[in-house]
Design a protein around this motif. Structure first.
Motif, PDB file in Angstrom:
ATOM      1  N   PRO A   4       0.853  -1.191   0.000  1.00 29.59           N
ATOM      2  CA  PRO A   4       0.000   0.000   0.000  1.00 29.59           C
ATOM      3  C   PRO A   4       0.888   1.240   0.000  1.00 29.59           C
ATOM      4  O   PRO A   4       2.000   1.216   0.525  1.00 29.59           O
ATOM      5  CB  PRO A   4      -0.807  -0.118   1.290  1.00 29.59           C
ATOM      6  CG  PRO A   4      -0.138  -1.154   2.123  1.00 29.59           C
ATOM      7  CD  PRO A   4       0.721  -1.984   1.218  1.00 29.59           C
ATOM      8  N   SER A   5       0.406   2.315  -0.601  1.00 30.93           N
ATOM      9  CA  SER A   5       1.158   3.568  -0.680  1.00 30.93           C
ATOM     10  C   SER A   5       0.499   4.648   0.151  1.00 30.93           C
ATOM     11  O   SER A   5      -0.727   4.716   0.228  1.00 30.93           O
ATOM     12  CB  SER A   5       1.234   4.056  -2.129  1.00 30.93           C
ATOM     13  OG  SER A   5       2.005   3.183  -2.898  1.00 30.93           O
ATOM     14  N   ALA A   6       1.327   5.505   0.733  1.00 32.44           N
ATOM     15  CA  ALA A   6       0.857   6.708   1.422  1.00 32.44           C
ATOM     16  C   ALA A   6       1.262   7.882   0.560  1.00 32.44           C
ATOM     17  O   ALA A   6       2.444   8.200   0.439  1.00 32.44           O
ATOM     18  CB  ALA A   6       1.466   6.814   2.807  1.00 32.44           C
ATOM     19  N   ASN A   7       0.283   8.517  -0.085  1.00 31.58           N
ATOM     20  CA  ASN A   7       0.548   9.619  -1.010  1.00 31.58           C
ATOM     21  C   ASN A   7       0.192  10.981  -0.447  1.00 31.58           C
ATOM     22  O   ASN A   7       0.424  11.992  -1.101  1.00 31.58           O
ATOM     23  CB  ASN A   7      -0.231   9.407  -2.314  1.00 31.58           C
ATOM     24  CG  ASN A   7       0.137   8.113  -2.996  1.00 31.58           C
ATOM     25  OD1 ASN A   7       1.266   7.648  -2.879  1.00 31.58           O
ATOM     26  ND2 ASN A   7      -0.802   7.517  -3.695  1.00 31.58           N
ATOM     27  N   SER A   8      -0.406  11.006   0.745  1.00 29.57           N
ATOM     28  CA  SER A   8      -0.779  12.298   1.330  1.00 29.57           C
ATOM     29  C   SER A   8      -0.682  12.235   2.852  1.00 29.57           C
ATOM     30  O   SER A   8      -0.618  11.161   3.442  1.00 29.57           O
ATOM     31  CB  SER A   8      -2.200  12.698   0.903  1.00 29.57           C
ATOM     32  OG  SER A   8      -3.150  11.783   1.402  1.00 29.57           O
ATOM     33  N   GLY A  62      -1.019  12.195   9.930  1.00 27.95           N
ATOM     34  CA  GLY A  62      -1.531  10.901   9.493  1.00 27.95           C
ATOM     35  C   GLY A  62      -1.103  10.632   8.062  1.00 27.95           C
ATOM     36  O   GLY A  62      -1.353  11.449   7.176  1.00 27.95           O
ATOM     37  N   LEU A  63      -0.446   9.508   7.840  1.00 25.13           N
ATOM     38  CA  LEU A  63      -0.069   9.096   6.486  1.00 25.13           C
ATOM     39  C   LEU A  63      -1.246   8.301   5.936  1.00 25.13           C
ATOM     40  O   LEU A  63      -1.602   7.244   6.462  1.00 25.13           O
ATOM     41  CB  LEU A  63       1.196   8.245   6.518  1.00 25.13           C
ATOM     42  CG  LEU A  63       2.409   8.902   7.174  1.00 25.13           C
ATOM     43  CD1 LEU A  63       3.574   7.912   7.258  1.00 25.13           C
ATOM     44  CD2 LEU A  63       2.816  10.145   6.406  1.00 25.13           C
ATOM     45  N   VAL A  64      -1.867   8.820   4.868  1.00 23.47           N
ATOM     46  CA  VAL A  64      -3.076   8.218   4.327  1.00 23.47           C
ATOM     47  C   VAL A  64      -2.691   7.181   3.278  1.00 23.47           C
ATOM     48  O   VAL A  64      -2.124   7.519   2.233  1.00 23.47           O
ATOM     49  CB  VAL A  64      -3.995   9.295   3.710  1.00 23.47           C
ATOM     50  CG1 VAL A  64      -5.284   8.655   3.198  1.00 23.47           C
ATOM     51  CG2 VAL A  64      -4.300  10.388   4.726  1.00 23.47           C
ATOM     52  N   LEU A  65      -2.995   5.913   3.579  1.00 24.34           N
ATOM     53  CA  LEU A  65      -2.715   4.837   2.639  1.00 24.34           C
ATOM     54  C   LEU A  65      -3.783   4.820   1.547  1.00 24.34           C
ATOM     55  O   LEU A  65      -4.915   5.262   1.764  1.00 24.34           O
ATOM     56  CB  LEU A  65      -2.682   3.487   3.356  1.00 24.34           C
ATOM     57  CG  LEU A  65      -1.657   3.341   4.481  1.00 24.34           C
ATOM     58  CD1 LEU A  65      -1.738   1.947   5.095  1.00 24.34           C
ATOM     59  CD2 LEU A  65      -0.256   3.624   3.979  1.00 24.34           C
TER      60      LEU A  65
END
Length: 164
Positions: A4-8, A62-65
């Motif tokens: 999963p990526s955290a882009n925001s 918070g790193l949003v996945l």
């Protein structure tokens, strides 16, 4: 398996899926593989931090996945020096000395926090500062051009003045 990526990054959220505890250096990132702190069941969440630009992740961010989960950033306490002057003018003079050495510093109205360094400690004490060792999260001032001013070696470049 795709991570999963955290882009925001988000402030103000409900219960996070996990936390990640990082020192100041590890919180200044753009793109890297990260692993959360251990969950109650002993597992972790591995994800890719993939932000548009490097930034300092702050305590409580918070790193949003991409699947909607949020990983809460926690600032890890670090070994620091807390520097105090005899008055506001003295503290300002100490800040100038620290800045002249291009050191990352967290500055308030009453004190300056720096990473522990015995040479800098001796210099500051010699200038009349009170220096106390503490363990605390480190949140240095941002650089003049919008980023965190990372420490650098003076041999790497010429900027028109000497530090002798």
């Amino acid at each position: 398996m795709t991570l999963p990526s955290a882009n925001s990054v988000r402030r103000g959220f409900d219960t996070p899926a996990a936390t990640i505890t990082l020192d100041e250096t590890a919180r200044h990132r753009r793109r890297m593989r990260m692993v959360s702190d251990r969950l109650e069941n002993g597992s972790t969440i591995t994800f890719l931090l993939d932000l548009p630009q490097a930034r300092l992740l702050c305590h409580g961010d918070g790193l949003v996945l991409d699947d909607g989960r949020i990983i809460e950033v926690r600032a890890e306490p670090e070994p620091l020096m807390e520097v105090r002057g005899s008055d506001a003018r003295h503290l300002l003079s100490l800040a100038w000395q620290i800045g002249n050495r291009h050191l990352a510093a967290e500055i308030t109205e009453t004190m300056i926090r720096l990473r522990r360094d015995h040479v800098i400690r001796d210099m500051l004490i010699g200038l009349g500062a009170t220096v106390q060792d503490i363990e605390a999260p480190f949140v240095p001032e941002g650089g003049a051009y919008g980023g965190v001013h990372a420490s650098h070696h003076h041999d790497d470049h010429d900027h028109g003045h000497s530090h002798d």
